[in-house]
Scaffold this motif. Structure first.
Motif, PDB file in Angstrom:
ATOM      1  N   PHE A 276       0.825  -1.213   0.000  1.00 29.78           N
ATOM      2  CA  PHE A 276       0.000   0.000   0.000  1.00 29.78           C
ATOM      3  C   PHE A 276       0.862   1.266   0.000  1.00 29.78           C
ATOM      4  CE2 PHE A 276      -3.416   2.730   2.084  1.00 29.78           C
ATOM      5  CZ  PHE A 276      -4.098   2.894   0.895  1.00 29.78           C
ATOM      6  N   TYR A 277       1.900   1.305   0.842  1.00 26.21           N
ATOM      7  CA  TYR A 277       2.779   2.485   0.853  1.00 26.21           C
ATOM      8  C   TYR A 277       3.452   2.660  -0.505  1.00 26.21           C
ATOM      9  CZ  TYR A 277       2.454   3.319   5.914  1.00 26.21           C
ATOM     10  OH  TYR A 277       2.012   3.633   7.177  1.00 26.21           O
ATOM     11  N   ASP A 278       3.848   1.553  -1.109  1.00 24.97           N
ATOM     12  CA  ASP A 278       4.506   1.630  -2.401  1.00 24.97           C
ATOM     13  C   ASP A 278       3.567   2.278  -3.425  1.00 24.97           C
ATOM     14  OD1 ASP A 278       6.799   0.978  -3.992  1.00 24.97           O
ATOM     15  OD2 ASP A 278       5.457  -0.400  -5.062  1.00 24.97           O
ATOM     16  N   TYR A 279       2.315   1.867  -3.370  1.00 22.19           N
ATOM     17  CA  TYR A 279       1.340   2.494  -4.271  1.00 22.19           C
ATOM     18  C   TYR A 279       1.221   3.989  -3.967  1.00 22.19           C
ATOM     19  CZ  TYR A 279      -2.996   4.312  -5.932  1.00 22.19           C
ATOM     20  OH  TYR A 279      -3.920   5.150  -6.500  1.00 22.19           O
ATOM     21  N   LEU A 280       1.072   4.331  -2.671  1.00 22.63           N
ATOM     22  CA  LEU A 280       0.869   5.742  -2.299  1.00 22.63           C
ATOM     23  C   LEU A 280       2.069   6.596  -2.689  1.00 22.63           C
ATOM     24  CD1 LEU A 280      -0.723   5.322   1.264  1.00 22.63           C
ATOM     25  CD2 LEU A 280      -1.870   6.223  -0.770  1.00 22.63           C
ATOM     26  N   ASP A 281       3.280   6.068  -2.456  1.00 20.55           N
ATOM     27  CA  ASP A 281       4.483   6.860  -2.723  1.00 20.55           C
ATOM     28  C   ASP A 281       4.703   7.096  -4.217  1.00 20.55           C
ATOM     29  OD1 ASP A 281       4.982   7.125  -0.041  1.00 20.55           O
ATOM     30  OD2 ASP A 281       6.353   5.410   0.063  1.00 20.55           O
ATOM     31  N   ASN A 282       4.053   6.301  -5.036  1.00 16.37           N
ATOM     32  CA  ASN A 282       4.198   6.463  -6.483  1.00 16.37           C
ATOM     33  C   ASN A 282       2.938   7.007  -7.144  1.00 16.37           C
ATOM     34  OD1 ASN A 282       6.936   5.377  -7.035  1.00 16.37           O
ATOM     35  ND2 ASN A 282       6.074   3.634  -5.940  1.00 16.37           N
ATOM     36  N   SER A 283       1.966   7.375  -6.310  1.00 14.57           N
ATOM     37  CA  SER A 283       0.692   7.824  -6.866  1.00 14.57           C
ATOM     38  C   SER A 283       0.793   9.269  -7.347  1.00 14.57           C
ATOM     39  CB  SER A 283      -0.396   7.699  -5.789  1.00 14.57           C
ATOM     40  OG  SER A 283      -1.522   8.476  -6.153  1.00 14.57           O
ATOM     41  N   ARG A 284       0.102   9.542  -8.444  1.00 11.60           N
ATOM     42  CA  ARG A 284       0.050  10.898  -8.991  1.00 11.60           C
ATOM     43  C   ARG A 284      -0.831  11.775  -8.098  1.00 11.60           C
ATOM     44  NH1 ARG A 284      -3.565  12.669 -12.539  1.00 11.60           N
ATOM     45  NH2 ARG A 284      -4.413  10.574 -12.820  1.00 11.60           N
ATOM     46  N   HIS A 285      -1.853  11.158  -7.510  1.00 16.63           N
ATOM     47  CA  HIS A 285      -2.850  11.983  -6.836  1.00 16.63           C
ATOM     48  C   HIS A 285      -2.907  11.828  -5.305  1.00 16.63           C
ATOM     49  CE1 HIS A 285      -6.322  14.473  -6.420  1.00 16.63           C
ATOM     50  NE2 HIS A 285      -6.839  13.573  -5.609  1.00 16.63           N
ATOM     51  N   PHE A 286      -2.514  10.667  -4.796  1.00 19.97           N
ATOM     52  CA  PHE A 286      -2.624  10.449  -3.343  1.00 19.97           C
ATOM     53  C   PHE A 286      -1.255  10.550  -2.674  1.00 19.97           C
ATOM     54  CE2 PHE A 286      -6.334   8.137  -5.045  1.00 19.97           C
ATOM     55  CZ  PHE A 286      -7.336   8.758  -4.313  1.00 19.97           C
TER      56      PHE A 286
END
Ligand SMILES: *Cc1c(COP(=O)(O)O)cnc(C)c1O
Length: 367
Positions: A276-286
């Motif tokens: 989940f953090y990996d997704y968040l740290d690479n997210s354009r919007h979150f």
């Protein structure tokens, strides 16, 4: 249909536990009664509470010099019981001091409550940056009655990665939202306490793990129900314990043991959080606002990067609503903090986290 429930507490329970509770609802273990209907003094219930305590001791590797108590009043009552039992004096005696580290709203509440019985000294805190980090841990004064920390800060999503050194001063920790999520060296603590409704079972039970030498210091005016010595002497049966909650907790512990115990759940919890953090740290919007070294693996807050405050609030409200419609519920951040928060306790499967990130990717496409 079951939803993926990201509630901070009360929170998701393992489905096999709920199914077993349903199957045993009217006839538990051949007794012809529900656990709700049993006398707490019966042999049937005695074996439930003893088994639950023994499983907790085994899973957390709790040394023999510690007692396990099943109490009521939530973690919040421990904010009072800790100072009442460790530091309160007879009327007219000077107030003692205790170290408190202010890492969030629960930590602050614990200190405020303690101030009724002693002088809490906040030796460090992280209020200056909205509690988004765990501060360096200062040493206590040798005369402090104890040293209090909130190990995992449920609302802001931080956790202590390294425990403070407290010398001979007993370390007391609120572990409501991290109990059994990762290994913990119980022998480093004087008291550990947790409300059950995050990682253990339904609301109504509070687990207290206390080193024996810390029992028996409450002054005589402290009410019986608030005394560790009374509850320890009576093996958590001074009055009627939260029987049904203890029974469910016992089944959650059996589920955890069958899964492979703390070692297995730690690997799963870290995998979920990293994903989940990996997704968040690479997210354009979150964006995940908590500093990397202080991040919780149980409670993960996130916000929209939209700079305009009103627009951001609108996007976040729509996110929470549309996620719920998609079966991903209870994602709103704490009412005092805003934004969003995914609580991914032991019973949340990896598939739940994957479903959440898939939904978030789709949501980003609508912005
Ligand atoms: C939920 C929570 C509390 C409050 O628990 P109650 O059982 O409602 O009193 C206190 N501390 C922490 C860290 C929590 O997560």
């Amino acid at each position: 249909m079951r939803v993926y429930n990201f509630s901070p507490g009360p929170s998701v329970l393992p489905l096999p536990v709920l199914e077993r509770a349903a199957a045993e609802m009217t006839d538990a273990n051949g007794s012809g009664q529900s656990v709700m209907e049993m006398s707490h003094r019966s042999g049937d219930f005695k074996s439930i509470i003893e088994k639950t305590g023994a499983l907790l001791r085994e899973l957390m590797n709790i040394p023999p010099a510690y007692r396990i108590l099943f109490l009521q009043g939530g973690a919040s009552l421990q904010f009072s019981m800790v100072p009442l039992n460790l530091a309160a004096g007879e009327a007219g005696t000077p107030k003692r001091r205790a170290t408190y580290i202010e890492t969030g709203i629960w930590a602050r509440k614990a200190a405020d409550e303690a101030a009724k019985y002693l002088e809490p000294v906040i030796r460090a805190g992280s209020a200056d940056r909205n509690y988004t980090y765990i501060p360096a841990a200062p040493l206590p004064e040798a005369s402090d009655a104890y040293y209090h920390i909130t190990l995992n800060n449920t609302i802001v999503g931080t956790k202590w990665a390294v425990l403070p050194e407290t010398g001979a001063v007993p370390l007391v920790a609120d572990i409501s939202s991290s109990i059994l999520s990762e290994p913990l060296d119980v022998s480093k603590f004087g008291i550990l306490y947790a409300g059950a409704q995050k990682n253990l079972g339904p609301a109504g039970t509070t687990v207290v793990i206390i080193r024996e030498d810390l029992i028996g210091h409450a002054p005589s005016w402290v009410p019986a129900m608030l005394r560790y010595d009374v509850h320890a002497e009576e093996c958590s049966m001074y009055n009627t314990p939260p029987c049904y909650g203890i029974y469910i907790t016992g089944m959650v512990l059996e589920w955890l043991k069958a899964l492979g115990g703390v070692e297995a759940i730690t690997a799963l919890n870290r995998e979920k959080a990293e994903f989940f953090y990996d997704y968040l740290d690479n997210s354009r919007h979150f964006h995940a606002p908590v500093e990397r070294l202080s991040r919780s693996i149980m409670n993960i807050p996130f916000v929209s990067k939209e700079p305009d405050r009103e627009k951001r609030k609108g996007i976040e409200a729509r996110f929470v609503k549309e996620a719920a419609a998609a079966g991903l519920v209870n994602l709103a951040g704490h009412r005092l903090v805003g934004g969003m928060r995914a609580s991914i306790y032991n019973a949340m499967p990896l598939e739940g986290v994957k479903a959440l990130t898939a939904f978030m990717k789709k949501f980003e496409g609508t912005l």
